[in-house]
Design an enzyme around this catalytic site. Structure first.
Site, PDB file in Angstrom:
ATOM      1  N   SER A   1       0.831  -1.194   0.000  1.00  9.88           N
ATOM      2  CA  SER A   1       0.000   0.000   0.000  1.00  9.88           C
ATOM      3  C   SER A   1       0.875   1.257   0.000  1.00  9.88           C
ATOM      4  O   SER A   1       1.759   1.392  -0.854  1.00  9.88           O
ATOM      5  CB  SER A   1      -0.948  -0.042   1.211  1.00  9.88           C
ATOM      6  OG  SER A   1      -1.982   0.884   1.089  1.00  9.88           O
TER       7      SER A   1
ATOM      8  N   ASP B   1      -8.830  -6.642  -4.616  1.00 10.72           N
ATOM      9  CA  ASP B   1      -8.472  -5.402  -3.912  1.00 10.72           C
ATOM     10  C   ASP B   1      -9.294  -4.254  -4.494  1.00 10.72           C
ATOM     11  O   ASP B   1      -9.163  -3.911  -5.668  1.00 10.72           O
ATOM     12  CB  ASP B   1      -6.977  -5.138  -4.094  1.00 10.72           C
ATOM     13  CG  ASP B   1      -6.460  -3.984  -3.247  1.00 10.72           C
ATOM     14  OD1 ASP B   1      -7.275  -3.136  -2.805  1.00 10.72           O
ATOM     15  OD2 ASP B   1      -5.238  -3.909  -3.027  1.00 10.72           O
TER      16      ASP B   1
ATOM     17  N   HIS C   1      -7.879  -5.874   0.161  1.00  6.12           N
ATOM     18  CA  HIS C   1      -6.626  -5.127   0.276  1.00  6.12           C
ATOM     19  C   HIS C   1      -5.850  -5.496   1.535  1.00  6.12           C
ATOM     20  O   HIS C   1      -4.621  -5.626   1.507  1.00  6.12           O
ATOM     21  CB  HIS C   1      -6.930  -3.622   0.284  1.00  6.12           C
ATOM     22  CG  HIS C   1      -5.715  -2.750   0.397  1.00  6.12           C
ATOM     23  ND1 HIS C   1      -4.749  -2.674  -0.590  1.00  6.12           N
ATOM     24  CD2 HIS C   1      -5.290  -1.924   1.398  1.00  6.12           C
ATOM     25  CE1 HIS C   1      -3.794  -1.835  -0.219  1.00  6.12           C
ATOM     26  NE2 HIS C   1      -4.092  -1.377   0.980  1.00  6.12           N
TER      27      HIS C   1
END
Length: 353
Positions: free
Chosen positions: A136, A290, A319
């Protein structure tokens, strides 16, 4: 050996926008011992609201008996600029005024986060980073660092991340900031300012971190007659309060702005050209379901980073799978590390069962 340290930078930290932060400090954890060749460094770039204690929040991948362990590796994780876990942030005291920065804190970018990693690595005398890993926002930092210093980073693992933050991701972040600024206490500039707004912001964020299937399974109602007090509602409230108890609205506001800024093509010929500067042998892992970072974004990275391999994972957690599905990540990252010294640099499209 697990050590937490605060590095106090002797010079002002110059940001990408030209502004400077005096008395810049970085809190970081180290685990294990640097070997004589200084080639066993594993550097972790953490995500939005994590801290520098990677053994606490990435259990299963990092730990005494895990793939990344202190017996084999010298592991470094630095708390990022703007975060309230020890590194200079909006609640820090501004030397010029003697008061906390709050909203006067200078805006910063993901590229600035990467530069702070450079500063700490220089301080630690690490001329090479054996492997840098991040998911991320952490992946965005790792990527920028590998572009800024292609010779220093030898291997890299990027999980659920992208080359530039999408309009979709920016919209999610702006919705969270709107929630924070709707709380009038945010402008009172006290340490607890904006707490109610932060609770709402976290609730919004969770919808992008998980999936429809996740909520359907974990928050399923068994009482068909219920018309109120649903599990999903209670869960959103609980997770919002949980973040408020450990974070602050000002750090969150600035860090989401930093994430929005992520664009490796900024002030460079193009995104593709920037990615081609990366020399690190790279593993890119995408999560098929995701919502926040669609799989196409990781496929793009693997296509444009010269020495990249691509792996595809379907996670029940969406995610957040990059933090939870550590058993399968251990297998795939372990295989990547073993084969990283081979001459095969062809991108392989492979689904992880």
């Amino acid at each position: 050996m697990n050590t937490v340290t605060i590095y106090k930078h002797k010079k002002p930290f110059c940001l990408e926008n030209g502004k400077k932060i005096a008395d810049f400090e970085i809190t970081y954890h180290t685990y294990g011992t640097l070997n004589s060749k200084k080639d066993n460094v594993v550097w972790v770039c953490h995500a939005l609201t994590a801290n520098s204690d990677v053994f606490d929040w990435w259990k299963g991948l990092f730990g005494d008996n895990c793939l990344f362990n202190p017996k084999e590796h010298f592991i470094v994780c630095a708390n990022i600029l703007g975060s309230n876990y020890g590194t200079t942030n909006p609640l820090s005291v501004n030397k010029a005024t003697g008061l906390p920065y709050f909203l006067s804190f200078p805006e910063f970018t993901v590229r600035d986060l990467a530069k702070s990693h450079q500063i700490l690595a220089d301080h630690l005398g690490l001329t090479q980073i054996g492997l840098v890993i991040g998911g991320s926002l952490g992946g965005q930092q790792a990527m920028e660092w590998a572009i800024l210093e292609p010779k220093r980073i030898k291997k890299m693992v990027l999980i659920a991340t992208n080359a530039q933050h999408s309009a979709w991701g920016i919209a999610f972040n702006e919705s969270q900031r709107l929630a924070i600024t709707a709380d009038r206490t945010f402008y009172a500039q006290t340490p607890s300012g904006g707490s109610k707004g932060l609770k709402v912001a976290r609730s919004i964020a969770l919808l992008s971190y998980r999936t429809y299937e996740t909520y359907a399974a974990t928050q399923l109602e068994v009482n068909n007659d219920k018309v109120n007090n649903f599990k999903a509602a209670s869960y959103q409230n609980y997770q919002g309060e949980k973040l408020v108890n450990r974070f602050n609205a000002y750090s969150y506001w600035f860090l989401t702005k930093a994430m929005d800024s992520h664009h490796v093509g900024r002030k460079r010929p193009s995104v593709e050209d920037a990615l081609k500067q990366i020399q690190a042998k790279t593993l890119v892992i995408g999560i098929t379901n995701d919502v926040l970072f669609p799989i196409e974004e990781q496929q793009f990275l693997a296509k444009n980073i010269p020495k990249a391999h691509f792996k595809e994972l379907k996670s029940f957690y969406g995610h957040d799978g990059f933090l939870i599905d550590t058993e399968i990540l251990t297998q795939e990252i372990g295989n990547f590390i073993k084969s990283a010294d081979s001459d095969n640099t062809v991108i392989s499209l492979h689904k992880i069962a």
